[in-house]
Motif scaffolding. Structure first.
Motif, PDB file in Angstrom:
ATOM      1  N   TRP A 169       0.821  -1.220   0.000  1.00 50.62           N
ATOM      2  CA  TRP A 169       0.000   0.000   0.000  1.00 50.62           C
ATOM      3  C   TRP A 169       0.849   1.262   0.000  1.00 50.62           C
ATOM      4  CZ3 TRP A 169       0.072   3.829   3.673  1.00 50.62           C
ATOM      5  CH2 TRP A 169       0.603   3.535   4.923  1.00 50.62           C
ATOM      6  N   GLN A 170       2.056   1.195   0.591  1.00 48.12           N
ATOM      7  CA  GLN A 170       2.920   2.371   0.587  1.00 48.12           C
ATOM      8  C   GLN A 170       3.439   2.666  -0.825  1.00 48.12           C
ATOM      9  OE1 GLN A 170       5.334   0.695   3.844  1.00 48.12           O
ATOM     10  NE2 GLN A 170       5.036   2.642   4.903  1.00 48.12           N
ATOM     11  N   ALA A 171       3.771   1.612  -1.573  1.00 46.30           N
ATOM     12  CA  ALA A 171       4.180   1.805  -2.968  1.00 46.30           C
ATOM     13  C   ALA A 171       3.005   2.314  -3.797  1.00 46.30           C
ATOM     14  CB  ALA A 171       4.722   0.497  -3.552  1.00 46.30           C
ATOM     15  N   ALA A 172       1.788   1.832  -3.479  1.00 43.16           N
ATOM     16  CA  ALA A 172       0.596   2.313  -4.187  1.00 43.16           C
ATOM     17  C   ALA A 172       0.387   3.796  -3.917  1.00 43.16           C
ATOM     18  CB  ALA A 172      -0.632   1.514  -3.753  1.00 43.16           C
ATOM     19  N   ARG A 173       0.637   4.220  -2.688  1.00 38.97           N
ATOM     20  CA  ARG A 173       0.511   5.638  -2.352  1.00 38.97           C
ATOM     21  C   ARG A 173       1.497   6.472  -3.182  1.00 38.97           C
ATOM     22  NH1 ARG A 173       3.405   8.563   2.538  1.00 38.97           N
ATOM     23  NH2 ARG A 173       2.460  10.636   2.374  1.00 38.97           N
ATOM     24  N   VAL A 174       2.747   5.998  -3.267  1.00 39.07           N
ATOM     25  CA  VAL A 174       3.752   6.724  -4.059  1.00 39.07           C
ATOM     26  C   VAL A 174       3.365   6.726  -5.532  1.00 39.07           C
ATOM     27  CG1 VAL A 174       6.178   6.807  -4.741  1.00 39.07           C
ATOM     28  CG2 VAL A 174       5.568   6.175  -2.400  1.00 39.07           C
ATOM     29  N   ALA A 175       2.863   5.602  -6.036  1.00 39.55           N
ATOM     30  CA  ALA A 175       2.438   5.519  -7.447  1.00 39.55           C
ATOM     31  C   ALA A 175       1.300   6.487  -7.728  1.00 39.55           C
ATOM     32  CB  ALA A 175       2.019   4.086  -7.777  1.00 39.55           C
ATOM     33  N   ARG A 176       0.395   6.611  -6.766  1.00 37.45           N
ATOM     34  CA  ARG A 176      -0.742   7.532  -6.913  1.00 37.45           C
ATOM     35  C   ARG A 176      -0.248   8.982  -6.959  1.00 37.45           C
ATOM     36  NH1 ARG A 176      -3.351   5.472  -2.577  1.00 37.45           N
ATOM     37  NH2 ARG A 176      -3.821   3.581  -3.736  1.00 37.45           N
ATOM     38  N   ILE A 177       0.704   9.281  -6.078  1.00 30.10           N
ATOM     39  CA  ILE A 177       1.273  10.635  -6.054  1.00 30.10           C
ATOM     40  C   ILE A 177       2.008  10.917  -7.365  1.00 30.10           C
ATOM     41  CG2 ILE A 177       2.996  12.090  -4.907  1.00 30.10           C
ATOM     42  CD1 ILE A 177       2.217  10.686  -2.268  1.00 30.10           C
ATOM     43  N   LYS A 178       2.716   9.908  -7.902  1.00 29.03           N
ATOM     44  CA  LYS A 178       3.438  10.095  -9.174  1.00 29.03           C
ATOM     45  C   LYS A 178       2.454  10.370 -10.318  1.00 29.03           C
ATOM     46  CE  LYS A 178       6.571   9.897 -12.428  1.00 29.03           C
ATOM     47  NZ  LYS A 178       7.530   8.767 -12.552  1.00 29.03           N
ATOM     48  N   SER A 179       1.361   9.611 -10.365  1.00 28.83           N
ATOM     49  CA  SER A 179       0.364   9.847 -11.422  1.00 28.83           C
ATOM     50  C   SER A 179      -0.216  11.249 -11.322  1.00 28.83           C
ATOM     51  CB  SER A 179      -0.749   8.798 -11.336  1.00 28.83           C
ATOM     52  OG  SER A 179      -0.277   7.514 -11.666  1.00 28.83           O
ATOM     53  N   GLN A 180      -0.532  11.683 -10.093  1.00 23.20           N
ATOM     54  CA  GLN A 180      -1.088  13.025  -9.911  1.00 23.20           C
ATOM     55  C   GLN A 180      -0.049  14.089 -10.223  1.00 23.20           C
ATOM     56  OE1 GLN A 180      -4.427  13.648  -9.114  1.00 23.20           O
ATOM     57  NE2 GLN A 180      -3.793  15.705  -9.778  1.00 23.20           N
ATOM     58  N   ASP A 181       1.209  13.811  -9.904  1.00 27.78           N
ATOM     59  CA  ASP A 181       2.278  14.769 -10.189  1.00 27.78           C
ATOM     60  C   ASP A 181       2.439  14.979 -11.686  1.00 27.78           C
ATOM     61  OD1 ASP A 181       4.565  16.431  -9.327  1.00 27.78           O
ATOM     62  OD2 ASP A 181       5.786  14.885 -10.294  1.00 27.78           O
ATOM     63  N   MET A 182       2.277  13.910 -12.477  1.00 23.37           N
ATOM     64  CA  MET A 182       2.368  14.055 -13.938  1.00 23.37           C
ATOM     65  C   MET A 182       1.257  14.960 -14.455  1.00 23.37           C
ATOM     66  SD  MET A 182       3.712  10.407 -15.518  1.00 23.37           S
ATOM     67  CE  MET A 182       2.510   9.321 -14.764  1.00 23.37           C
ATOM     68  N   ILE A 183       0.085  14.881 -13.822  1.00 23.29           N
ATOM     69  CA  ILE A 183      -1.022  15.756 -14.212  1.00 23.29           C
ATOM     70  C   ILE A 183      -0.733  17.195 -13.796  1.00 23.29           C
ATOM     71  CG2 ILE A 183      -3.456  16.282 -13.791  1.00 23.29           C
ATOM     72  CD1 ILE A 183      -3.900  13.250 -13.419  1.00 23.29           C
ATOM     73  N   ASP A 184      -0.362  17.376 -12.534  1.00 26.07           N
ATOM     74  CA  ASP A 184      -0.170  18.719 -11.990  1.00 26.07           C
ATOM     75  C   ASP A 184       0.994  19.453 -12.647  1.00 26.07           C
ATOM     76  OD1 ASP A 184      -2.263  18.154 -10.296  1.00 26.07           O
ATOM     77  OD2 ASP A 184      -0.983  17.674  -8.572  1.00 26.07           O
ATOM     78  N   SER A 185       2.087  18.724 -12.911  1.00 23.31           N
ATOM     79  CA  SER A 185       3.285  19.355 -13.478  1.00 23.31           C
ATOM     80  C   SER A 185       3.355  19.250 -14.991  1.00 23.31           C
ATOM     81  CB  SER A 185       4.552  18.736 -12.850  1.00 23.31           C
ATOM     82  OG  SER A 185       4.564  18.944 -11.449  1.00 23.31           O
ATOM     83  N   LYS A 186       2.318  18.646 -15.597  1.00 26.36           N
ATOM     84  CA  LYS A 186       2.190  18.588 -17.061  1.00 26.36           C
ATOM     85  C   LYS A 186       3.410  17.959 -17.729  1.00 26.36           C
ATOM     86  CE  LYS A 186      -0.966  22.540 -17.384  1.00 26.36           C
ATOM     87  NZ  LYS A 186      -1.252  22.577 -15.945  1.00 26.36           N
ATOM     88  N   TYR A 187       3.709  16.733 -17.356  1.00 25.02           N
ATOM     89  CA  TYR A 187       4.794  15.994 -18.001  1.00 25.02           C
ATOM     90  C   TYR A 187       4.402  14.525 -18.078  1.00 25.02           C
ATOM     91  CZ  TYR A 187       6.211  13.972 -13.490  1.00 25.02           C
ATOM     92  OH  TYR A 187       6.241  13.271 -12.308  1.00 25.02           O
ATOM     93  N   PHE A 188       5.149  13.774 -18.863  1.00 18.89           N
ATOM     94  CA  PHE A 188       4.961  12.325 -18.953  1.00 18.89           C
ATOM     95  C   PHE A 188       6.343  11.702 -19.060  1.00 18.89           C
ATOM     96  CE2 PHE A 188       4.214   8.348 -21.349  1.00 18.89           C
ATOM     97  CZ  PHE A 188       3.388   7.720 -20.432  1.00 18.89           C
ATOM     98  N   SER A 189       6.886  11.292 -17.949  1.00 23.52           N
ATOM     99  CA  SER A 189       8.268  10.809 -17.900  1.00 23.52           C
ATOM    100  C   SER A 189       8.500  10.044 -16.613  1.00 23.52           C
ATOM    101  CB  SER A 189       9.248  11.987 -17.988  1.00 23.52           C
ATOM    102  OG  SER A 189      10.578  11.570 -17.747  1.00 23.52           O
ATOM    103  N   HIS A 190       9.525   9.198 -16.621  1.00 22.27           N
ATOM    104  CA  HIS A 190       9.916   8.522 -15.391  1.00 22.27           C
ATOM    105  C   HIS A 190      10.628   9.485 -14.438  1.00 22.27           C
ATOM    106  CE1 HIS A 190       8.663   4.603 -16.713  1.00 22.27           C
ATOM    107  NE2 HIS A 190       9.312   4.770 -17.845  1.00 22.27           N
TER     108      HIS A 190
END
Length: 271
Positions: A169-190
């Motif tokens: 669940w902790q990795a899922a939390r980080v994955a969720r934050i990463k997906s939202q960060d791509m939206i908020d910061s307008k990028y698509f990258s690792h």
């Protein structure tokens, strides 16, 4: 005879000059490869070595497996994009004797910072009392989609006779934050402009590991669709079927225009 021979030689030379031009001509529109409708990228690797250490060789490409079958379609009610609302209301929890905010966060599988943010009435988050009401925010409004992706990953690993992954669940939390960060910061990258590489991001959230991998995607509409996309890409498929990882967290976020962003974080924890 000499004139005929000279004419033949001249024609052969002309043909040799003209032929390469035809070979180098740009392909027609029909011959050009078509760009995929949605985007996805794989990322894998061990924990970053010391600067002077050689990189660890990645896993070899795993054997081919069956594609997702019709009976493995998502069984959740509705899919993103069909009008179904996934946003869930926050819930209220009554503090029990011996509780702390950290224990409550672990109990409900949410981040401590999210829990503190949802409870501005707490003047001192380190000091809570039995009987207090704590708001538990909905940290995963698209959890049903995330869980279906997790299930389908293990379906594929089962086909390949590989050990099934456990949910982190902790990795899922980080994955969720990463997906939202791509939206908020307008990028698509690792590489996130906010958190850096997937390795650095996992470590910044307190996860320790000996190996990790990341898959990202955007634009697909369902768990089934994004898994089909990943399984048809050698790099993503290799991450899904890697023998080097034992756990998985999946995070999905939805942009204001309805576009879904997906992140899978695979890892083998240490400690």
């Amino acid at each position: 005879m000499k004139r005929l021979l000279a004419a033949l030689i001249t024609a052969a030379i002309a043909a040799a000059v003209i032929l390469p031009a035809a070979v180098l001509a740009p392909p027609s529109a029909e011959d050009r490869p078509h760009a995929p409708a949605a985007h996805c990228r794989p990322w894998k690797g061990p924990r970053p070595p010391h600067r002077n250490e050689p990189p660890v060789r990645p896993d070899p490409t795993p054997p081919a497996v069956a594609e997702i079958r019709p009976q493995d379609k998502p069984d959740v009610p509705g899919t993103p994009g069909d009008g179904t609302q996934y946003t869930l209301a926050s819930t209220t929890y009554t503090v029990q004797p011996g509780d702390s905010l950290w224990k409550i966060a672990v109990k409900f599988e949410i981040g401590l910072s999210e829990l503190i943010k949802a409870n501005p009435q707490l003047s001192n988050p380190a000091l809570i009392y039995a009987g207090q009401k704590i708001t538990i925010p909905n940290a995963a409004p698209l959890q049903s989609v995330e869980q279906e992706i997790f299930r389908l990953v293990n379906v594929q690993r089962g086909y390949a006779n590989l050990p099934l992954l456990t949910y982190n669940w902790q990795a899922a939390r980080v994955a969720r934050i990463k997906s939202q960060d791509m939206i908020d910061s307008k990028y698509f990258s690792h590489i996130s402009p906010t958190y850096g590489s997937p390795f650095k991001m996992l470590e910044s959230f307190g996860l320790r590991f000996s190996a990790a991998a990341e898959n990202i995607a955007m634009g697909q509409r369902t768990a089934q669709e994004v898994m089909n996309t990943w399984m048809n890409s050698p790099g993503h498929k290799a991450n899904i079927l890697s023998r080097s990882v034992t756990q998985l967290g999946v995070g999905v976020a939805k942009a204001s225009n309805g576009t879904l962003y997906f992140t899978q974080l695979f890892l083998k924890p240490v400690g």
